[in-house]
Design an enzyme around this catalytic site. Structure first.
Site, PDB file in Angstrom:
ATOM      1  NE  ARG A 563      -3.750  -0.075   0.488  1.00 38.31           N
ATOM      2  CZ  ARG A 563      -4.955  -0.051  -0.104  1.00 38.31           C
ATOM      3  NH1 ARG A 563      -5.472  -1.128  -0.670  1.00 38.31           N
ATOM      4  NH2 ARG A 563      -5.657   1.057  -0.130  1.00 38.31           N
ATOM      5  CB  VAL A 564       1.335   4.095  -2.076  1.00 39.56           C
ATOM      6  CG1 VAL A 564       2.298   3.196  -2.823  1.00 39.56           C
ATOM      7  CG2 VAL A 564       0.034   4.239  -2.855  1.00 39.56           C
ATOM      8  CG  ASP A 565      -3.688   3.582   1.075  1.00 36.30           C
ATOM      9  OD1 ASP A 565      -2.985   2.650   1.514  1.00 36.30           O
ATOM     10  OD2 ASP A 565      -4.826   3.421   0.607  1.00 36.30           O
ATOM     11  CG  ASP A 566      -1.397   7.098   6.039  1.00 37.93           C
ATOM     12  OD1 ASP A 566      -0.220   6.704   5.990  1.00 37.93           O
ATOM     13  OD2 ASP A 566      -1.740   8.290   5.964  1.00 37.93           O
ATOM     14  CB  VAL A 567      -4.369   0.827   4.069  1.00 43.41           C
ATOM     15  CG1 VAL A 567      -4.878  -0.589   4.324  1.00 43.41           C
ATOM     16  CG2 VAL A 567      -5.538   1.780   3.852  1.00 43.41           C
TER      17      VAL A 567
END
Ligand code: WTA
Length: 695
Positions: A563-567
C-alpha cells in the site's frame, strides 16, 4: 507485432523461455526442478503435461483471449454471461461507464436490464445440469473429527428454508441483513439465502468487536442480524452472541433497532442454556428455520441491483461500505475462479479465507459454487491441534486446489517441513496466494515443499473493491517468477502512473491504476458516492487508483510492493492507521497517537503505535496493556498493536502535521535514513523518540 491492447507490449525482448523445456515424467513431475525454483533463476516454468491439460494451454492462447477481452469487452463478457441463466437478457448496452470525474459522475454498469439471480445460478442451475448429488460444501470443524457435507440439492434446501424464514420476518428485496458468523456452513447458507430473496447481505468478520459491529449496524440499518451463540478458535471459546447483544444495545442507543436476531446454536461449543436471551427479538435457528419449506421462489433482480455490502478500511475515517451488484460480479467471480485455478469439475477446492472478508465472498462462496465446485469450508485455526492440520485436511478431502495467504505460508514454513512432509499431499495440483505480496522465499517454500515442485502458484492480486482477481498467473499458461503476480486477467488494463498521474510505459515503478471498468468492479460506497469518487477516481483522474504501488519488469510482469496510503496489511487484513489511532486517543490518558506499519516476519506487517500521554500521566506497563485493550475493544483482537512506543512528543511540521515518514524509519530502526528533519517544528523530539525506542 504487439498492439496497444497487449499486456506484453512493455516487453523489449521476449525473454520468456519456451514451455516444457524440462524433462517431464508425470503431472506432478519436477520441471527443470529445484534448479529453476532456486534463488539464482527467477523463472519457474510449468510442465508440458500441465500446460497441455490447462484451460489456457499457452501464452498465445491467452494473448488471443486477452486482446479480444479488451478490444471487444461487451462481446467477450456477453458470451461468457450467456452460459448463465438470465430470466431476461440484458439490454443493448452491455457496459456503461465513466471513470473520469472531469466528465461527470463516476458510473459503472454491466448487463443493465438483465434479470437474474446469483443464488439460482449457483445452486438450481447446477442441480438442473445433473449435479444435485455432487458435494457442494464439505465442512471441517475446529477439532479433529468434527465434519459434515452438503450436496447441491441439500444446500439448496437449507438455503430455501432460511430464505422463507427471512421473508416471513419481513426481510424483502433491497433490505440489508448483517451476518456475524464463524466458518460454519450456515455462513455461506445465509449469504445465499439473502441473495435468493434479493436482500443485501453484509457479512461482518466474527473477529470484529462489538463496537465495530455496532458501527456497521448503524450504517446499513439491517432488518435482521444472523449469528451463533459461540465459537471455538483453537483452544479458546468465544461467546459471539454476547458481542452481538452489546452491539445491538449500542445501535439502539443511536436509534437503530434491529427486530430479529437469528441465532444458530453451535452446540458443539456451548449449550443454549448458557446464552443470554431477549425474547421477541432473539430466535434459535434450529427451532424455527427447519420448519420452513425446502423450496423458495427466486426473487429475480436486475443485474445492477445490489448483492452485498462489505465494510473495509481506508486511510481515513470510518470503514467504507463497498457495494457490489449482482450481474457483473457473478460473471466476473465465476470466470476468474475458473481460469486462475484452471478449474475442472473433478477438483476439490479449499480456500482458507473467512467469509468475513472479500476472499470468502468471491472465492469460498460465489466463484466456486457458480462453477459447480466442491468446496471445503474450514472453521478452525490452521495450527490446531498442530501445524500439520492443513495437510491433514488436504489428504482427508483429496484437495486439488489450495488457496491461502502468505502469512499462513510463512508461519507454517517457520514451524518446519516435518509437519508438511508427514502428509501425502499428492492430490494437490494448483496452489494460490492472496492478501499481500508473497516474498520469494515463502513462494519457493510453498512451491517446493508444499507443492513438491509440481503445482503452479496463482498469486492473485485484487481487492475488496475489485470483486475478483485483477492480476494473476493462469496455471500452466506462462512461466512464473516467485513474488510476481505476473500478468493481467482478461479485460483488465492496468496502468502504472507517476505522482502526476501520467501513465508510464515499459519497465517502471509507480502507482497501480486500472484504465477501464471490469464486470466485478464495485459500484459505489454505500451512502457516500462522493467518497467513492474522491478516494478512488480523483487521485489520478481518468483512472481507478488501487492504493497499491507496483513495478513492471522487462517481461511485462507486475510486482506488487504494498500500500502507498495509510493502510496497513496485517496477516492479509486491511487495517486503517486512522482507525487504530482513533481507538487509542479515545483512551482517556492518551493525548495523541500515530500508527505506522513495520515489517513483521510472519504477519507481513505489524502495527507500531507512537503515543503521547495526557499531561502528568506516567507511562506504565498497565497503561500499555489498557491502550492495547482499547484497540481490541473498538476494532478487534486482530488489530491490536504489536508495539506501543511512548513519547513525550511527536515529530510535526510547523503546520502541525505529523511526519509519518520519520516515524516509519524510527519504527523500523532505519535511523540513518531519517532524511531531512529541519522542517520539523521541534527537531529535538526525534532524538527523544530514538532514545525511548527500546523502552
Ligand atoms: C493487498 C484482499 C500483493 C494489496 C483480496 C491490496 C496483495 C489489498 C495481493 C487488498 C497480492 C492482495 N499481492 N498484494 N497477491 N492480494 N493484496 O481488500 O495491498 O482485503 O490493495 O482484498 O491487499 O486487500 P483486501
Amino acid at each position: 507485432n504487439l498492439t496497444v491492447s497487449d499486456p506484453l507490449r512493455h516487453v523489449d525482448s521476449m525473454s520468456l523461455i519456451p514451455y516444457g523445456a524440462g524433462k517431464i515424467d508425470h503431472l506432478n513431475a519436477v520441471v527443470l526442478g529445484e534448479a529453476l525454483a532456486s534463488e539464482d533463476n527467477d523463472l519457474v516454468v510449468p510442465s508440458e503435461e500441465f500446460s497441455r491439460q490447462a484451460l489456457v494451454p499457452s501464452i498465445e492462447k491467452y494473448l488471443e483471449m486477452y486482446r479480444r477481452s479488451v478490444e471487444d469487452p461487451a462481446g467477450f463478457w456477453s458470451e461468457i454471461a450467456s452460459e448463465f441463466y438470465w430470466k431476461k437478457k440484458w439490454g443493448e448496452q452491455v457496459v456503461t461507464e465513466n471513470l473520469d470525474v472531469k466528465k461527470g459522475t463516476v458510473k459503472i454498469e454491466w448487463f443493465k436490464s438483465g434479470v437474474t439471480n446469483i443464488c439460482y445460478n449457483s445452486l438450481d442451475r447446477n442441480i438442473e445440469a445433473g449435479n444435485g448429488d455432487k458435494i457442494a460444501l464439505y465442512w471441517e470443524g475446529n477439532d479433529l473429527g468434527q465434519d459434515g457435507a452438503l450436496t447441491y440439492t441439500e444446500l439448496l434446501a437449507k438455503v430455501c428454508q432460511l430464505s422463507n424464514y427471512l421473508k416471513d420476518v419481513g426481510v424483502a428485496k433491497g433490505d440489508a441483513v448483517i451476518i456475524y458468523l464463524p466458518m460454519l456452513m450456515e455462513l455461506p447458507i445465509a449469504m445465499l439465502a439473502c441473495a435468493r430473496i434479493g436482500a443485501v447481505h453484509s457479512v461482518v468478520f466474527a473477529g470484529f468487536s462489538a463496537d465495530s459491529l455496532a458501527q456497521r449496524i448503524i450504517d446499513c440499518k439491517p432488518k435482521a442480524v444472523i449469528t451463533c451463540n459461540a465459537v471455538r478458535r483453537g483452544p479458546k471459546v468465544i461467546n459471539l452472541k454476547d458481542i452481538v447483544d452489546a452491539a445491538l444495545i449500542q445501535s439502539s442507543n443511536e436509534g437503530i433497532s434491529v427486530g430479529v436476531c437469528l441465532t444458530y446454536e453451535n452446540e458443539l461449543v456451548m449449550k443454549r442454556e448458557a446464552t443470554k436471551w431477549k425474547t421477541g427479538r432473539d430466535i434459535w435457528w434450529q427451532d424455527t428455520v427447519p420448519k420452513y419449506p425446502k423450496t423458495c421462489e427466486v426473487e429475480w433482480v436486475d443485474a445492477e441491483d445490489p448483492l452485498f455490502l462489505l465494510y473495509t478500511s481506508g486511510s481515513t475515517g470510518k470503514p467504507k461500505g463497498v457495494l457490489h451488484t449482482t450481474g457483473g460480479y457473478m460473471i466476473y467471480t465465476a470466470t476468474t475462479f475458473k481460469y486462475a485455478f484452471d478449474y475442472k469439475p473433478s477438483d476439490i477446492y479449499w480456500c482458507t479465507a473467512d467469509c468475513g472478508w472479500i476472499t470468502g465472498h468471491s472465492y469460498v462462496t460465489y466463484g466456486p459454487l457458480l462453477n459447480g465446485a466442491s468446496v471445503v469450508v474450514f472453521e478452525g485455526a490452521p495450527n490446531h491441534p498442530d501445524s500439520g492440520r492443513c495437510w491433514d485436511i488436504v489428504d482427508k478431502y483429496k484437495v486439488t486446489i489450495f488457496y491461502t495467504a502468505p502469512t499462513l505460508v510463512r508461519s507454517l514454513m517457520r514451524d518446519g517441513n516435518e509437519f508438511v512432509t508427514r502428509y501425502s499431499r499428492k492430490s494437490l495440483r494448483v496452489l494460490g496466494s492472496v492478501g499481500e505480496p508473497i516474498n520469494p522465499s515463502a513462494w519457493r517454500w510453498f512451491y517446493n515443499v508444499v507443492g513438491d515442485s509440481g503445482c503452479p502458484i496463482s498469486d492473485t492480486w485484487w481487492q475488496t473493491e475489485t470483486g475478483g482477481f485483477m492480476i494473476t498467473p493462469l496455471p500452466g499458461t506462462w512461466p512464473q517468477k516467485p513474488g510476481s503476480a505476473t500478468l493481467p486477467f482478461f479485460g483488465i488494463q492496468p496502468a502504472v502512473v507517476d505522482e502526476k498521474g501520467i501513465e508510464i510505459e515499459g519497465e517502471c515503478s509507480g502507482y497501480l491504476c486500472v484504465k477501464k471498468s471490469w464486470p466485478g468492479a464495485f459500484r459505489t460506497l454505500y451512502g457516500d458516492h462522493e467518497r467513492y469518487e474522491t478516494t478512488y477516481f480523483k487521485t489520478f483522474s481518468g483512472f481507478y487508483f488501487s492504493g497499491d504501488g507496483c513495478s513492471r519488469d522487462k517481461d511485462g510482469y507486475y510486482w506488487l510492493t504494498g500500500r502507498v496510503d495509510d493502510v496497513i496489511n496485517v496477516s492479509g487484513h486491511r487495517i486503517g492507521t486512522a482507525e487504530v489511532e482513533s481507538a487509542l486517543v479515545s483512551h482517556p490518558q492518551c493525548a495523541e497517537a500515530a500508527v505506522v506499519g513495520v515489517e513483521h516476519e510472519v504477519k507481513g506487517q505489524g502495527i507500531y503505535a507512537f503515543v503521547t500521554l495526557v499531561e502528568g500521566v506516567p507511562y506504565s506497563e498497565e497503561l500499555r496493556k489498557s491502550l492495547i485493550l482499547m484497540v481490541r475493544k473498538q476494532i478487534g483482537a486482530f488489530a491490536a498493536p504489536d508495539k506501543i512506543h511512548w513519547a513525550p512528543g511527536l515529530p510535526k511540521t510547523r503546520s502541525g502535521k505529523i511526519m509519518r515518514r520519520i516515524l516509519r524509519k524510527i519504527a523500523s530502526r532505519q535511523l540513518d535514513e531519517l532524511g531531512d528533519t529541519s522542517t520539523l517544528a521541534d527537531p529535538g523530539v526525534v532524538d527523544q523518540l530514538i532514545a525511548l525506542s527500546d523502552s
